[in-house]
Write a protein that holds these residues in place. Structure first.
Motif, PDB file in Angstrom:
ATOM      1  N   GLY A 176      23.783  73.397  64.057  1.00  0.00           N
ATOM      2  CA  GLY A 176      22.885  72.813  63.064  1.00  0.00           C
ATOM      3  C   GLY A 176      22.753  71.303  63.145  1.00  0.00           C
ATOM      4  N   GLN A 177      22.961  70.726  64.331  1.00  0.00           N
ATOM      5  CA  GLN A 177      22.876  69.273  64.510  1.00  0.00           C
ATOM      6  C   GLN A 177      21.590  68.928  65.257  1.00  0.00           C
ATOM      7  OE1 GLN A 177      25.579  67.573  62.970  1.00  0.00           O
ATOM      8  NE2 GLN A 177      25.804  69.731  62.384  1.00  0.00           N
ATOM      9  N   ILE A 178      20.634  68.355  64.559  1.00  0.00           N
ATOM     10  CA  ILE A 178      19.334  68.054  65.146  1.00  0.00           C
ATOM     11  C   ILE A 178      19.464  66.923  66.160  1.00  0.00           C
ATOM     12  CG2 ILE A 178      16.983  67.300  64.670  1.00  0.00           C
ATOM     13  CD1 ILE A 178      17.261  68.478  61.893  1.00  0.00           C
ATOM     14  N   GLN A 185      23.812  62.830  58.776  1.00  0.00           N
ATOM     15  CA  GLN A 185      23.385  64.221  58.849  1.00  0.00           C
ATOM     16  C   GLN A 185      21.914  64.312  58.431  1.00  0.00           C
ATOM     17  OE1 GLN A 185      25.221  67.185  59.908  1.00  0.00           O
ATOM     18  NE2 GLN A 185      26.320  65.459  60.781  1.00  0.00           N
ATOM     19  N   GLY A 186      21.321  65.480  58.692  1.00  0.00           N
ATOM     20  CA  GLY A 186      19.939  65.708  58.287  1.00  0.00           C
ATOM     21  C   GLY A 186      18.967  64.799  59.015  1.00  0.00           C
ATOM     22  N   GLN A 187      18.007  64.260  58.259  1.00  0.00           N
ATOM     23  CA  GLN A 187      16.978  63.408  58.876  1.00  0.00           C
ATOM     24  C   GLN A 187      17.569  62.123  59.442  1.00  0.00           C
ATOM     25  OE1 GLN A 187      17.308  64.137  55.678  1.00  0.00           O
ATOM     26  NE2 GLN A 187      16.564  62.514  54.308  1.00  0.00           N
ATOM     27  N   TYR A 188      18.700  61.671  58.890  1.00  0.00           N
ATOM     28  CA  TYR A 188      19.326  60.460  59.397  1.00  0.00           C
ATOM     29  C   TYR A 188      19.947  60.707  60.780  1.00  0.00           C
ATOM     30  CZ  TYR A 188      18.725  59.114  54.541  1.00  0.00           C
ATOM     31  OH  TYR A 188      18.178  58.851  53.312  1.00  0.00           O
ATOM     32  N   LEU A 189      20.478  61.912  60.990  1.00  0.00           N
ATOM     33  CA  LEU A 189      20.998  62.261  62.308  1.00  0.00           C
ATOM     34  C   LEU A 189      19.863  62.326  63.327  1.00  0.00           C
ATOM     35  CD1 LEU A 189      23.222  63.187  64.234  1.00  0.00           C
ATOM     36  CD2 LEU A 189      22.883  65.522  63.402  1.00  0.00           C
ATOM     37  N   ALA A 190      18.730  62.892  62.917  1.00  0.00           N
ATOM     38  CA  ALA A 190      17.577  62.943  63.821  1.00  0.00           C
ATOM     39  C   ALA A 190      17.149  61.533  64.220  1.00  0.00           C
ATOM     40  CB  ALA A 190      16.425  63.688  63.149  1.00  0.00           C
ATOM     41  N   ARG A 233      31.235  69.190  66.639  1.00  0.00           N
ATOM     42  CA  ARG A 233      29.948  68.512  66.838  1.00  0.00           C
ATOM     43  C   ARG A 233      29.949  67.720  68.143  1.00  0.00           C
ATOM     44  NH1 ARG A 233      30.562  66.992  60.898  1.00  0.00           N
ATOM     45  NH2 ARG A 233      29.202  68.456  59.772  1.00  0.00           N
TER      46      ARG A 233
END
Length: 349
Positions: free
Chosen positions: A62-64, A116-121, A214
């Motif tokens: 689940g890691q974009i 995480q989430g959009q910040y990881l992207a 991860r």
């Protein structure tokens, strides 16, 4: 081993047998179908190998990631520099590229997974932009001119100087990569990655390090992308900063998404679909719209991704996997009760 387990193993073996037959049939088909060529087949296998790394990273953990093309470029540039300038053996150069890409991924993972989430992207996107910018400016990478004259592959002294010979090599690499990722996903490590994607808190509570998982998934994705990048550099005899660009990262993510992010079959299926549509658009759109010019790839990626999100959220490979498991269960257990059938129908939607 139960009868159901034997049936599932037999089903997987049959799937791999079909996959091998299809890989062997590609040269006969691609030389007879319009807009297909052996160079397209080589590119398809390379993109499938690079996109395959996103299955454990994005689909299970689940890691974009929007930086997969950066690791593709790391492998390509490493092979190009070591073989072209310092005359290192191509296999050793490829191995060095994999080691470097995985090391970079591990170090980068120490920092970017704090988001995480959009910040990881955005973090992975920024990493890709940094690699692309450095490759476009450093003299070691040929700056904006890139690196040309990269030697062809010559395993065991046999030079692979035709698209057909290179295809058999990259197809074999793809097969081994699919087998390896499939084995990983069916192992306890694969179960841990799936648990991480479902609930990081529960994974940590079970005594498993979410951070280590991860970083390991990112390193695996980087290694597969690096292998594809090295093979691409030797096949094309040219490497430039565009290979680390955002469009290539988006393309790899779309390939994995269209094929199915939770199955190792997703990358090959997605590469077939996307590359076919991309090549068809280059051939057909100018005929339908003579005044149309430019790059049509991004249009194909967008349409394919929207269609999959709307109609096939599990991807093409996810749908076929569900149907295969259903048929195995039906042969083993007979007709399912109405309540079970409705439950399975909801699960596949």
């Amino acid at each position: 081993m139960s009868h159901r387990a034997r049936a599932l193993v037999g089903s997987r073996a049959a799937g791999y047998a079909v996959f091998v037959v299809l890989l062997l049939a590609v040269p006969a088909v691609f030389t007879r179908v319009p807009f297909y060529t052996m160079s397209v087949a080589v590119l398809m296998c390379l993109q499938a190998t690079a996109a395959l790394g996103l299955v454990p990273l994005v689909g299970r953990a689940g890691q974009i990631s929007l930086g997969q093309a950066a690791f593709f470029a790391v492998g390509g540039y490493t092979s190009a520099i070591l073989t072209g300038r310092w005359h290192v053996n191509a296999l050793l150069a490829l191995t060095a590229g994999v080691a470097l890409a995985m090391a970079v991924a591990y170090v980068v993972g120490l920092f970017i997974f704090r988001a995480q989430g959009q910040y990881l992207a955005l973090a992975t996107l920024s990493f890709g932009l940094v690699v692309s910018s450095l490759a476009n400016q450093l003299p070691l990478t040929g700056a904006s001119n890139g690196l040309a004259g990269i030697p062809s592959l010559a395993p065991f002294g046999v030079e692979l100087d035709t698209d057909l010979s290179v295809y058999y090599l990259v197809a074999g690499v793809l097969l081994v990569a699919v087998l390896s990722v499939d084995a990983l996903l069916r192992s306890p490590a694969g179960d841990a990655l799936s648990a991480l994607g479902d609930s990081p808190v529960a994974t940590e509570a079970a005594g498993v390090s979410a951070a280590a998982l991860r970083r390991g998934a990112l390193a695996l994705a980087a290694g597969l992308a690096s292998i594809a990048g090295s093979l691409y550099a030797h096949w094309s005899s040219f490497m430039d900063s565009g290979q680390a660009g955002l469009l290539n990262s988006v393309q790899l993510l779309v390939i994995a998404s269209v094929g199915g992010l939770r199955t190792p079959w997703g990358a090959p299926l997605g590469a077939l679909v996307i590359v076919t549509f991309s090549e068809a658009s280059k051939d057909l759109i100018p005929k339908v719209f003579p005044s149309a010019t430019g790059n049509f790839d991004i249009i194909v990626y967008g349409i394919a991704l929207i269609a999959v999100l709307l109609f096939l959220p599990r991807g093409v490979g996810g749908v076929t996997a569900v149907r295969r498991e259903r048929s195995v269960r039906k042969r083993q257990d007979g007709p399912a009760p109405a309540t079970t059938a409705r439950t399975q129908e909801r699960e596949t939607q």
